[in-house]
Design a protein around this motif. Sequence first.
Motif, PDB file in Angstrom:
ATOM      1  N   ARG A   1      40.782  32.691  31.189  1.00 54.72           N
ATOM      2  CA  ARG A   1      40.720  34.217  31.148  1.00 54.72           C
ATOM      3  C   ARG A   1      40.167  34.554  32.636  1.00 54.72           C
ATOM      4  O   ARG A   1      39.796  33.896  33.435  1.00 54.72           O
ATOM      5  CB  ARG A   1      39.314  34.451  30.210  1.00 54.72           C
ATOM      6  N   ALA A   2      40.630  36.002  32.824  1.00 54.72           N
ATOM      7  CA  ALA A   2      40.466  36.520  34.138  1.00 54.72           C
ATOM      8  C   ALA A   2      39.201  36.525  34.460  1.00 54.72           C
ATOM      9  O   ALA A   2      38.764  36.251  35.806  1.00 54.72           O
ATOM     10  CB  ALA A   2      41.186  37.785  34.165  1.00 54.72           C
ATOM     11  N   ASP A   3      38.369  36.670  33.720  1.00 57.27           N
ATOM     12  CA  ASP A   3      36.752  36.814  34.266  1.00 57.27           C
ATOM     13  C   ASP A   3      36.388  35.526  34.415  1.00 57.27           C
ATOM     14  O   ASP A   3      35.468  35.258  35.560  1.00 57.27           O
ATOM     15  CB  ASP A   3      36.021  37.702  32.899  1.00 57.27           C
TER      16      ASP A   3
ATOM     17  N   ARG B   1      48.987  37.695  36.250  1.00 54.80           N
ATOM     18  CA  ARG B   1      47.861  37.383  36.990  1.00 54.80           C
ATOM     19  C   ARG B   1      48.090  36.498  38.204  1.00 54.80           C
ATOM     20  O   ARG B   1      47.572  36.356  39.305  1.00 54.80           O
ATOM     21  CB  ARG B   1      46.968  36.651  35.837  1.00 54.80           C
TER      22      ARG B   1
ATOM     23  N   HIS C   1      49.249  38.793  41.019  1.00 54.20           N
ATOM     24  CA  HIS C   1      48.227  39.462  41.291  1.00 54.20           C
ATOM     25  C   HIS C   1      47.151  38.960  42.254  1.00 54.20           C
ATOM     26  O   HIS C   1      46.964  39.599  43.268  1.00 54.20           O
ATOM     27  CB  HIS C   1      47.405  40.213  40.022  1.00 54.20           C
ATOM     28  N   GLU C   2      46.801  37.745  41.774  1.00 56.53           N
ATOM     29  CA  GLU C   2      45.753  37.142  42.813  1.00 56.53           C
ATOM     30  C   GLU C   2      46.592  36.667  43.915  1.00 56.53           C
ATOM     31  O   GLU C   2      45.767  36.605  44.836  1.00 56.53           O
ATOM     32  CB  GLU C   2      45.508  35.776  41.820  1.00 56.53           C
TER      33      GLU C   2
ATOM     34  N   SER D   1      37.925  32.978  35.513  1.00 60.73           N
ATOM     35  CA  SER D   1      38.722  32.611  36.911  1.00 60.73           C
ATOM     36  C   SER D   1      38.130  33.247  37.882  1.00 60.73           C
ATOM     37  O   SER D   1      37.750  32.777  38.990  1.00 60.73           O
ATOM     38  CB  SER D   1      40.076  32.848  36.820  1.00 60.73           C
ATOM     39  N   ASP D   2      37.729  34.335  38.025  1.00 62.01           N
ATOM     40  CA  ASP D   2      37.093  35.171  38.884  1.00 62.01           C
ATOM     41  C   ASP D   2      35.650  34.610  39.126  1.00 62.01           C
ATOM     42  O   ASP D   2      35.130  34.458  40.309  1.00 62.01           O
ATOM     43  CB  ASP D   2      37.006  36.567  38.676  1.00 62.01           C
TER      44      ASP D   2
ATOM     45  N   ASP E   1      33.033  42.695  35.689  1.00 59.24           N
ATOM     46  CA  ASP E   1      33.393  42.377  37.097  1.00 59.24           C
ATOM     47  C   ASP E   1      32.213  42.593  37.984  1.00 59.24           C
ATOM     48  O   ASP E   1      31.993  41.957  38.823  1.00 59.24           O
ATOM     49  CB  ASP E   1      34.771  43.208  37.618  1.00 59.24           C
TER      50      ASP E   1
ATOM     51  N   HIS F   1      46.401  31.444  38.113  1.00 57.26           N
ATOM     52  CA  HIS F   1      45.854  32.523  38.923  1.00 57.26           C
ATOM     53  C   HIS F   1      44.193  32.301  39.334  1.00 57.26           C
ATOM     54  O   HIS F   1      43.810  32.844  40.391  1.00 57.26           O
ATOM     55  CB  HIS F   1      45.702  33.700  38.062  1.00 57.26           C
TER      56      HIS F   1
ATOM     57  N   SER G   1      50.954  37.570  30.930  1.00 59.00           N
ATOM     58  CA  SER G   1      49.872  37.444  31.311  1.00 59.00           C
ATOM     59  C   SER G   1      49.578  36.315  32.422  1.00 59.00           C
ATOM     60  O   SER G   1      49.276  36.640  33.517  1.00 59.00           O
ATOM     61  CB  SER G   1      48.607  37.027  30.200  1.00 59.00           C
TER      62      SER G   1
ATOM     63  N   ALA H   1      42.912  33.142  43.136  1.00 57.38           N
ATOM     64  CA  ALA H   1      41.739  33.954  43.035  1.00 57.38           C
ATOM     65  C   ALA H   1      40.261  33.070  44.098  1.00 57.38           C
ATOM     66  O   ALA H   1      39.709  33.713  44.850  1.00 57.38           O
ATOM     67  CB  ALA H   1      41.186  34.338  41.640  1.00 57.38           C
TER      68      ALA H   1
END
Length: 1549
Positions: A588-590, A722, A725-726, A592-593, A538, A644, A718, A648
Amino acid sequence: MQKEEALAPANLLEKQDQVLKWLEEQPNQDQAEYASCALDVLLKEAGQTKSASGNACLRLCSFVEQCSKLHAPSLQQWAFSGEVSKKAFTFYIEWNETDQHRSMKLVLDLLAQLDKRNPDAQAARATRDDLLTSLISILTGKSTKPVVKSAIKTIDHFLAKNVFGLEDLRDTYVRCRSLPGSVDETETWRRLFADIIYWARMRTTSPVTGKLIVNLYRALRTREGQWVIEPSRFHQWLLDFIQDGLSALEDVKNYIFLPMFKVDRAESLRYLKAVSDVDNTAWDLNQQVSMPTLLQLAALETGKRVGFVEEPAASSERDIADDKAPVILHEEILSNVLCHPAQEVRSLAYSLLTVSPSTTRPYSTIALELLRKHLGTYFADSDPKFRVDVMARARDMYRRIRGAIATLKRSIPRARAKAKKLQEAANDTSDSNERNTLFQTIMYHTNLIYLPESQLVQCLEEHVQFLRWYNDFLRAELAPTASYQRHYGSLKALSFVLRMEADPNKGWETEEDQEMVYDLFDSSWARALFDLVMDPFDDVREYAAAAIKSLHGNDKYRKFRLTASQSRTDDLRVQLKRSLEVAHRTSRADHSDGAARASQLLYKFSSGGDERVAVLSRLLAELEDRLLAAETDLGQAVLGAPAHGHFASLCCVWQIVSQTTFDPKELEAVKSLQSQAVQCCSRIWQAVRSILCDDSPEGYLPEEMEALEGLDTKDVLSYSFRAVHEASNLLKTIILTTKNHANSQLISPSVEIFEQIGDLTFEQLATLRHRGAFSTVANTFTSCCQQIKFVEAMSKSKGEQLLCQWYKGTLESIYGQVSTTRRSAGIPSLITGILSANAANPSFEQVIEKLFDIASVEARVRETDASNLPQVHAYNSIKDIFRNSLLTALGNKSEKYLTPALQLAANGLRSEVWAIRNCGLILLRSLLNMLFGHHESKTMIEAGWDGKANRIPYHKYPALVDVLVDLLESGEKNTEAPATLDTSGAEAVFPALDIIRRAGPPEALREKLQDLVAKYLADPVWHVREMAARTLCSCHLHDGWLRALRALLKVALADRSSHAQNHVHGVLLTLKFVFERLSKVAPEHINAHLPELVGLLEHERLEDRFQFSPEVIAAYLELFNQMQSFSLSRSIPLGFRPSLRKDLKGSALLKIQKSVFDTYAAYQSEDPVQQLRKVLLVESPGSDGVIASIELIPKLWKTSSLADDTYSALCVLCIDLCLSTTVSEQQAAVLDNLADALSERPIYESNVSERLVEMWTALPNAPTSPLLSNAVLRASGCIIPILSRNGVVQAEGLRQWGRMIADAGLEDKSFDVRYAATEGLFFFLKSAAAHCTSEEHLPVLLAVYDALNDDDDEIRELAAAAAQFVYGQALVPLEAATRLLDWLAQTFKNTARFKEIVATRLTGSKGDSTAWRPAEDMINHTLKLDDALFAIEEQNLFFDEVREVKRWSSTFTTLSWAGTETSLAQLDRWLIGGMRRLHLLLEQGDVPLGWGSAPHVFAICSTILVGSSTLVASGKASAELQDAFRQSAIISTDDQKNGINVLLKVFVQ
């Protein structure tokens, strides 16, 4: 004015003049009494928290001072009395420790004035002596009050104000310490300094301690006609202090050296010159950290920081005998310590090299060369704290480089003009004086502006070249194969560079900056940074995006483009398109970020309002499509339409939206989109709430989704978490714009939208059960509550109405929510969120008192099913209130409720209901963390109180003492009724015992608490007895320990109840713990009473009385074994040994202690080894007993000092112990002990070698375990050299062993296996490094090299220590790998086998050349990207294929190749296939986040290119390889195809 009115707090604070006038009017005999009452009232008012006491402290000092100046004699006498001074002194000491008022210092000033103005000199002297005695008692630990910081401040202040002098301080210290008259003044001051500096190791007392030390040193240096401290002696005292730990070095540097160097130049220079004269022979090759070296480096580094240490300058002359001259640093001595394995040494060396008091002073040539050589090692270090220091130094280094360049550029014209003037003066023979003056000016070396022009030009060129090198270095650290540490370090350093270059006030701008600095950031930088926006880490993504934002936002960085033909906005569109494709493919979260950050960048740099609105509209339209899919079929949405990433993206974009000014038309469009975004957040919540609100969300899968292929609970959870969360982060970002409501050009939510968001987050917090989800939502709800004040500005009634509505809903949840989680899910967050609004309604007092009322309601098991307990929610809410740092920052209103909270927790511990007892315990633990602070280490907590100052200010929380007594008494009552302490009783007693054990007993009720704790020594539950014993240990860390414990033993022996044996066992445990603790913190107390303790045990004969009680005998033997260990370490004979029964039987604990007891007996017998053999082999104490004895052997028999026959006999005994059992634990312990001995002292006697062979042959046939396998790996490093030297192991056997060790060190093995293998290598090289020049040693040496690239720091460091035996210098692992490879190349340069290894390593392989995989197959394999939702992390993130192939290519060029080697031809063919496939790949072209961004693809491409270029450059490449290399697209300049080309050109050059 009546007495009650006059002494009212309000009048004393606000109408003090009237009160003083009223006092003067009272009868003389009453004035002092009334004044004393008034002082007590003021002390009570001032003795509150900073926020509550107001100016009470100021009024307190004013009242006493005014009384001392009144004409009434009785009031004057009262003001100067010792009673007033002591009250004021006690108030300052107790309250200044933890709640420092700025006005607190007035109390010390008042005390100083009262002392000086006191008309009664004798009374003033008595008061002064009394105060000083109290201060020294606190300082030396004689007093248990935890007020050391205040005491040190007071001593320092009184010395400065001349309240007392150095002689008074010394004499009082001698008296308090009861020092004998034979102690001279030097020793007295040494002991006093040691007692003071002891407190420098505490975080809270370090600054004040350092200040006092500095002031004392300066005062002792300026005494006239008396003893004066020498700098060398002071240096030795500091060195004694840091011997206990490296953490003390930072305290010395920051709190002693820095203040001293800043306030006293003359003394500082004397000290530094004395330090710099110390012998430097220990600065280079030692593996162990040298404390003198560290202290010397620390002093020089601090001196250089303030300008007392200088770098050598060209053509300079200096009178080194000049006392005012700075210390000259010889930079050559840093070349060894810069690569030292100890981080502390390297950190100080790096700082010493780079720091300077001037930001424009040029570096020397040596310094720049050292920076180039070692900076990569510093950036790659894995320790976060070390990297923080490195980054700070890198920032200062860059600032100094740029400042020096600007100064040099300005200096060159001046130097040219002065040189011309000098030449004219030289031609003018009639004016020789002017010529001499000019010549002296040039030689003035402290200002480089006066150096000759040629030197200035050369210096400028060196700095410009270094600046370019530094830019290339930072860019190279961003290679896809580089580790996280290198990525982070480079980006952090880059952020400093961009920030400093963007500073409008920088003073280093020159005309050449565009080409010299800004144009260096080209397309290769753009490609590297765009790729890192999708990095798995991150903070790497964050810094990469921030760098792109800075570079795109500054037109000076004109070359920062992916391709020259595209605009910056086009670059961002390409980046966003690729990011979204990757994020959609993997979910994946990374990723998407990363896509979210790309969206933010595109929005920020969009050219107009329509483009910006279009970005937002597109994101929302795509999100609504995905929400529709989730509402239609959640399972399919989980598999193919994650939401998500878009939430984001909206969140990141909205951060820019909130700062953007809009015209009315665009603002309306954005407001509409804002409403649409909030609606999307609500829709996703409705779609997934059934998942996240289930009581067990981790294992919940709706029935309708069970039939979907490829879908499991992990995927659904998940997706749901997510998304929420976002979405919650987006809502928080929108909510935070509420403060913009007063600006009509900025976006802010309307009252309706605000209420919608607040109600949504409230609903989520009240119903969520997924901890991660409600943690995020809690932050959003807190933001809502904090923004209420802006809503009130728009609608006064609405803001207060919302808070009250949420508070009412929270109370309903407390009463109605089922207690499904022990921490009450989101209810505590609702409470703390509402309180964070800091509103009048509901107020803090109203809320917390309501919670106390709910928690205080008694619950009984028969009246509840334990599923609906409002008390649980109330307890957890109170706990969060005390733990919440935000509420503390708002005024720490909770502190006055600490005492009731302690009592509430104590009541909860006695509840019948387990859930309430558990919450009471959690609350108590939280309160204790507040009282103890968060700075205590685990070791400190486990060790308990050290017998000095209490770790809790009992005087500040008097109710805590009552709580402790109450808990202990309630537990005692519970033990009287049943036969054993019930669950609730134990849970109530343990916290009380733990508090006393850690903090020490309060002085007021010390005896009573000790008596209560002592009663638990007879408890039937072992754990209770042990806790009570540990607690009593904390109470008896003083000189009278044995007298108190003798009394306890007497009572226990007189006990005739059914718990008599338990009672004696508890007392013996106490004796054992006290003895163990005192031997560490105060061994002098053991020395004084050891004979008496021996006499006590000899008289009581416990071994006879309790011979049939195994627990008692085990505790007794453990105590006696500790006594034997202590006596042997100090050569003090005990003169007594218990006589034990031959047939003694019992538990494993008894067998262990009996075996240890017998081992001590054997050691002191006439034939120790033979007796030990009898104990361990004949009497057979069991495997546990043997292991305990084996671990004791090296402590008793020191390997280095044993006679040869004794040492041989011990080795044979160990071998026999290994062969006599099949218990793997025992065999492992024996092998570990044998390995330690043989590594220190190898033995080559034939009888031992034969037994080693027997053991080595038998071990493979024995039952094995991971523990034994690792022990074999470890011990093999000691055994193989012995067997090899004796001819048992031949060359082929050595090769096979090396391959076995290498296999054990592969990255797919566990850490324990790899570490054991590396230890084996360490032992082997320690014994046989001098003989490792033959070819059969290559597998071993390569295994060491590979261990230097291991993923774990411990293994790399151990491998570096092993490699040290080969080339003779201790190095950090990265440097060690390079040095070892150079040594291998030098030693084996003519061997065919080593050439084959080099060729193999150039392909990225570690196996034989027969196992090479075709390069084209490797490229094809790496092109298969992993799209799994949860990626499997690489096993070795430290290893860098690019760095590795560069090392081996350098080695390749140092070897002599005939051109006929088979391995060279095979390498050539391998590279030809790779270049052809790479050519096709490059022809396809690449874009950001394409195939070239994947680390594995980049690695194999780099390997092929570096290998090819190496062969081509060395002339060893075939014509076919040369053609393939020249035809490669790597040399293409086509913008559409050179994305990967640019990267490879940069990173593999």
